[in-house]
Scaffold this motif. Structure first.
Motif, mmCIF file in Angstrom:
data_model
loop_
_atom_site.group_PDB
_atom_site.id
_atom_site.type_symbol
_atom_site.label_atom_id
_atom_site.label_comp_id
_atom_site.label_asym_id
_atom_site.label_seq_id
_atom_site.Cartn_x
_atom_site.Cartn_y
_atom_site.Cartn_z
ATOM 1 N N VAL A 52 -14.581 -7.623 -2.397
ATOM 2 C CA VAL A 52 -13.981 -7.480 -1.325
ATOM 3 C C VAL A 52 -13.182 -8.896 -0.219
ATOM 4 C CG1 VAL A 52 -13.721 -6.631 1.375
ATOM 5 C CG2 VAL A 52 -15.559 -5.321 -0.863
ATOM 6 N N SER A 53 -12.671 -10.322 -1.111
ATOM 7 C CA SER A 53 -12.674 -11.589 -0.796
ATOM 8 C C SER A 53 -12.001 -11.461 -0.718
ATOM 9 C CB SER A 53 -13.900 -12.177 -0.988
ATOM 10 O OG SER A 53 -14.360 -12.358 -2.227
ATOM 11 N N THR A 54 -11.725 -10.853 -2.172
ATOM 12 C CA THR A 54 -9.769 -10.751 -2.432
ATOM 13 C C THR A 54 -8.626 -10.080 -1.779
ATOM 14 O OG1 THR A 54 -10.752 -11.127 -4.740
ATOM 15 C CG2 THR A 54 -8.951 -10.939 -5.154
ATOM 16 N N CYS A 55 -8.968 -9.245 -1.478
ATOM 17 C CA CYS A 55 -8.238 -8.725 -0.501
ATOM 18 C C CYS A 55 -8.145 -9.419 0.872
ATOM 19 C CB CYS A 55 -8.940 -7.115 0.054
ATOM 20 S SG CYS A 55 -9.326 -6.327 -1.659
ATOM 21 N N TYR A 56 -9.241 -10.010 1.519
ATOM 22 C CA TYR A 56 -9.542 -10.863 2.429
ATOM 23 C C TYR A 56 -8.544 -11.479 3.141
ATOM 24 C CZ TYR A 56 -12.539 -11.676 6.437
ATOM 25 O OH TYR A 56 -12.418 -12.025 8.578
ATOM 26 N N GLY A 57 -8.357 -12.853 1.651
ATOM 27 C CA GLY A 57 -7.629 -13.643 1.564
ATOM 28 C C GLY A 57 -6.793 -13.259 2.289
ATOM 29 N N CYS A 58 -6.095 -12.142 1.813
ATOM 30 C CA CYS A 58 -4.336 -11.734 2.748
ATOM 31 C C CYS A 58 -4.489 -10.803 3.925
ATOM 32 C CB CYS A 58 -3.384 -11.619 1.213
ATOM 33 S SG CYS A 58 -3.090 -12.655 0.058
ATOM 34 N N LYS A 107 -4.210 0.094 8.246
ATOM 35 C CA LYS A 107 -4.012 0.172 7.303
ATOM 36 C C LYS A 107 -4.665 -0.147 6.836
ATOM 37 C CE LYS A 107 1.013 2.436 6.215
ATOM 38 N NZ LYS A 107 1.919 2.119 5.770
ATOM 39 N N THR A 108 -4.996 -1.317 7.103
ATOM 40 C CA THR A 108 -5.748 -2.253 6.287
ATOM 41 C C THR A 108 -7.335 -2.663 6.517
ATOM 42 O OG1 THR A 108 -4.867 -3.654 7.385
ATOM 43 C CG2 THR A 108 -4.618 -3.389 4.935
ATOM 44 N N GLN A 109 -8.081 -2.235 8.035
ATOM 45 C CA GLN A 109 -8.804 -2.480 9.270
ATOM 46 C C GLN A 109 -10.142 -2.103 7.759
ATOM 47 O OE1 GLN A 109 -9.094 -3.858 11.977
ATOM 48 N NE2 GLN A 109 -11.026 -4.032 11.765
ATOM 49 N N PHE A 110 -10.019 -1.121 6.935
ATOM 50 C CA PHE A 110 -11.449 -0.941 6.098
ATOM 51 C C PHE A 110 -11.868 -2.179 5.165
ATOM 52 C CE2 PHE A 110 -10.025 -0.152 1.484
ATOM 53 C CZ PHE A 110 -8.343 -0.656 1.746
ATOM 54 N N ILE A 111 -10.717 -2.814 5.120
ATOM 55 C CA ILE A 111 -11.395 -4.238 4.623
ATOM 56 C C ILE A 111 -11.985 -5.118 4.777
ATOM 57 C CG2 ILE A 111 -9.616 -6.323 2.873
ATOM 58 C CD1 ILE A 111 -7.585 -4.464 2.479
ATOM 59 N N ARG A 112 -11.682 -5.504 6.315
ATOM 60 C CA ARG A 112 -12.100 -5.884 7.340
ATOM 61 C C ARG A 112 -13.816 -5.525 7.692
ATOM 62 N NH1 ARG A 112 -7.063 -6.860 8.584
ATOM 63 N NH2 ARG A 112 -7.022 -4.882 10.035
ATOM 64 N N GLY A 144 -11.373 4.538 2.284
ATOM 65 C CA GLY A 144 -10.277 3.377 3.238
ATOM 66 C C GLY A 144 -8.677 4.129 2.737
ATOM 67 N N THR A 145 -8.056 3.502 2.855
ATOM 68 C CA THR A 145 -6.282 3.684 1.992
ATOM 69 C C THR A 145 -6.227 3.573 1.780
ATOM 70 O OG1 THR A 145 -5.655 1.315 3.641
ATOM 71 C CG2 THR A 145 -5.574 3.321 5.368
ATOM 72 N N GLY A 146 -6.784 3.522 0.515
ATOM 73 C CA GLY A 146 -6.592 3.242 -0.567
ATOM 74 C C GLY A 146 -5.982 1.524 -1.301
ATOM 75 N N PHE A 147 -6.025 1.614 -2.840
ATOM 76 C CA PHE A 147 -4.736 0.162 -2.781
ATOM 77 C C PHE A 147 -3.505 1.095 -3.577
ATOM 78 C CE2 PHE A 147 -3.848 -2.475 -6.393
ATOM 79 C CZ PHE A 147 -3.738 -3.816 -5.365
ATOM 80 N N ASN A 148 -2.251 0.205 -3.086
ATOM 81 C CA ASN A 148 -1.328 0.254 -3.312
ATOM 82 C C ASN A 148 -0.679 -1.094 -4.798
ATOM 83 O OD1 ASN A 148 1.929 1.356 -4.012
ATOM 84 N ND2 ASN A 148 1.242 2.121 -1.905
ATOM 85 N N HIS A 149 -0.758 0.035 -5.995
ATOM 86 C CA HIS A 149 -0.484 -0.834 -6.655
ATOM 87 C C HIS A 149 1.673 -1.065 -7.485
ATOM 88 C CE1 HIS A 149 -4.431 -0.606 -8.928
ATOM 89 N NE2 HIS A 149 -4.258 -1.474 -9.469
ATOM 90 N N LYS A 150 1.579 -0.114 -6.819
ATOM 91 C CA LYS A 150 3.250 -0.588 -6.427
ATOM 92 C C LYS A 150 3.728 -1.233 -5.142
ATOM 93 C CE LYS A 150 7.427 2.767 -5.960
ATOM 94 N NZ LYS A 150 7.876 4.081 -5.234
#
Lengths: 444, 231
Positions: free
Chosen positions: B84-90, B107-112, B50-56
């Motif tokens: 995935v549901s954790t990310c989906y919460g936001c 950017k966040t479409q891959f989560i949904r 996806g667009t990855g996950f950004n810890h920063k």
């Protein structure tokens, strides 16, 4: 290569080892001609050059793979998605309590270890009164059954035109609705052939079915069952019974071709009792002595102090001779009392229902006393000198071992009683209801 | 009579010996430097899906605690990656507003997508010990007061996670021999900024925590026996 054709019709006796060999089926010939059975990996049609080429390529590939391979392999972390299962913590095992039927009848209480939903190990449930943390080899091997690629995941329909085809449970329901419509009024002519099972859910399903088809027959069959012994006890005592041994009290154990610590319904408690009788805590404690009389080395044979090799056909004769010797030393009264469970030590218990036994046997501290609990229906004597007879089951044993020469049943009354005609009529009810593990012989 | 071997050839054995010794030294030195985890593994940074996950952004800017997502890190030997549901919460529909943040819908479409298809996002694994290191428990280290920082570096300022430490055997053992330098109070283990400041101050002799007390609270001394890690 047809030997018969080349040599001509053989004169004298022709020997064969299987029906397949006798009828020279195509599959059998292929089996004989191939060095390895189908499925074993083979290098087919390779010349030495091909072989060297293949090996060279593998070495080259291995070399090529090492250089970028200094980087670690590309692993993916597969997370849960929309639904996260409860209680699952990746990296920690999750244990489920369950039970599994034993092949000889009855069931055992188990703990199944799972990792992220995959069962990995089966162990005995420490809280189960019979298992107490131990389990049978069948339960141990059950993990492999789960991952067996040949395991059936769906019903198979034997299509008259197309042979076997995969079906779904919905197909089965549709088929069943049509098929069983013919038996609506009572179910005469309908028979259910099942494995012997002891489970409340199973019993409930059976009760439902029998209520719907009261005239149907319910037949539980197990190729290597212990119903010959049950039937023998019926001949001897008038009621079918099953022995429950208490080896913990035994000083001398004679096993007549019986793998009592490994291969039968009571194996777990038998092994525990035997261990207790073997263990020496104090200098005054005595070890029990185990004599194994059997045609081959079973688990019990390995444990035994004295091993006597004897053909299956000789074992009933041995039992009679041994009984005579005991009779001569201890007298008829002693032997009869022993058989009724009132011998000197008299620790015997015969139960109709192994589960009830398991459920009661929880007083571990009062071990001795609980072991001595009398049952209303004692059968065999296990406390004194003679124990673990098996006279009634020679046929069942030889069949289970699958020996190449089907040993004749040895003509003792009890073995004749295993003939299907004497067992079958009218027995359905008690067999299935009272003796969940008891099975019936096929009429083969 | 001409000589079969010219005279200078007498020097050959000596030269050969020196050359081969030089070769051996080169090979050893090369292996020493290059064939080690600190050369091969530090900096490993695979491309995430996806667009990855950004810890920063999430841990650094938004200040989310590591345990919000790596929720089992204190309970289990393995640190989990969130579902995935954790990310989906936001990042569900109409949650994080694109108007006020950099998180555009694309950017966040891959989560949904993953959530709707009930499929996992296949994150690429960054840190990995060889299989012969059978035992590495996260939970034990965290409850001893070892911060994520000691082993994973300053995750809070990494837009894309990379391996910051060698995770070689000497890396583990250096700390196991002198754990006191790395221990922090247990409620601070995921506060990487605080830990970074503290460890720096400690090196300068101005730490605010009592390392002796922290060391005294250890259940066991960190193991140095081979069986502990290689089982």
């Amino acid at each position: 290569m047809d030997v018969t054709a080349r040599v001509g019709t053989p004169s004298g006796k022709g020997y064969w080892r299987s029906v397949d060999e006798f009828s020279q089926t195509g599959a059998f010939r292929e089996f004989v001609e191939r060095e390895f059975p189908g499925g074993a990996s083979e290098l087919l049609d390779t010349s030495r050059r091909d072989f060297v080429k293949l090996m060279g390529a593998s070495v080259a590939l291995a070399g090529a793979a090492t250089i970028p391979g200094c980087r670690r392999p590309d692993h993916k972390i597969m997370t849960y998605s929309a639904d996260v299962p409860e209680h699952v913590v990746p990296g920690k095992p999750l244990f489920y309590a369950t039970s599994m039927p034993l092949p000889g009848g009855g069931a055992e209480g188990l703990l199944v270890e799972t990792h992220e939903g995959r069962p990995t190990k089966v162990e005995g449930n420490p809280l189960h009164p019979n298992n107490r943390g131990r389990c049978s080899p069948h339960a141990m091997a059950a993990t492999l059954t789960i991952y067996d690629p040949d395991r059936l995941m769906y019903p198979i329909y034997d299509n008259p035109a197309r042979g076997r085809v995969d079906a779904t449970w919905d197909d089965f329901k549709t088929w069943g609705r049509e098929h069983f419509a013919a038996y609506e009024g009572g179910g005469a002519g309908l028979a259910f052939l099942t494995e012997p099972k002891s489970s409340p859910a199973w019993d409930a399903a059976k009760a439902d079915l029998m209520a719907k088809f009261p005239n149907a027959r319910w037949v539980s069959y197990m190729p290597a069952g212990s119903d010959a012994a049950t039937e023998g006890s019926r001949l001897a005592f008038g009621t079918p019974m099953r022995e429950v041994f208490d080896f913990a009290q035994a000083r001398v154990i004679v096993s007549l071709d019986r793998d009592f610590t490994d291969n039968e319904a009571g194996a777990i408690s038998n092994a525990r009792g035997f261990g207790a009788a073997r263990r020496v805590w104090k200098s005054t404690d005595q070890m029990c002595r185990l004599y194994a009389v059997e045609p081959m080395h079973s688990g019990v044979g390995m444990l035994s102090d004295h091993h006597v090799r004897l053909a299956p056909s000789q074992i009933p004769a041995f039992a009679v001779a041994m009984a005579k010797a005991v009779l001569a030393r201890r007298g008829n009264a002693a032997l009869q009392a022993a058989a009724r469970g009132r011998g000197r030590t008299g620790h015997c218990r015969v139960r109709r229902d192994p589960h009830r036994h398991a459920g009661q046997d929880v007083h571990r501290t009062a071990r001795r006393r609980s072991r001595c609990r009398r049952s209303p229906r004692p059968l065999a004597h296990r406390g004194g000198r003679v124990a673990a007879g098996r006279g009634a089951r020679p046929r069942a044993r030889t069949q289970r071992r699958g020996s190449a020469t089907p040993a004749r049943p040895c003509g003792t009354p009890s073995s004749r009683a295993t003939s299907p005609r004497r067992v079958l009529p009218g027995c359905d009810h008690w067999l299935a209801t009272w003796l969940p593990g008891a099975s019936r012989r096929s009429s083969a | 009579m001409s000589l079969m071997f010219p005279k200078w050839m007498n020097a050959l054995p000596t030269l050969g010996a020196i050359a081969s010794m030089g070769g051996v030294v080169t090979v050893i030195a090369g292996t020493w430097y290059w064939a080690t985890p600190s050369f091969f593994e530090v900096g490993y940074q695979p491309t995430q899906p996806g667009t990855g996950f950004n810890h920063k952004i999430h841990a650094g800017k938004l200040g989310m605690d590591c345990r919000y997502c790596h929720s089992n890190v204190e309970k289990s030997p393995e640190a989990n990656i969130p579902a995935v549901s954790t990310c989906y919460g936001c990042h569900g529909p109409n949650k994080v507003s694109p108007a006020r943040s950099t998180a555009t819908d694309e950017k966040t479409q891959f989560i949904r997508d993953a959530f709707d298809a009930d499929e996992s996002i296949e994150w690429r694994r960054v840190h990995k010990l060889p299989d012969y290191v059978r035992n590495f428990p996260h939970d034990v280290h965290l409850s001893a007061g070892v911060s994520c920082l000691s082993c994973h570096g300053q995750i809070m300022s990494m837009p894309v996670v990379h391996q910051a430490e060698s995770l070689s055997m000497s890396f583990c053992l250096d700390c196991h021999r002198h754990p006191e330098q790395a221990l922090v109070p247990k409620d601070k283990v995921t506060d990487l900024r605080w830990v970074a400041g503290e460890l720096e101050a400690r090196a300068a002799g101005q730490g605010t925590t009592n390392t002796d007390e922290l060391t005294g609270m250890l259940w066991n001394a960190p193991p140095q026996a081979c069986g502990a890690c290689h089982q």
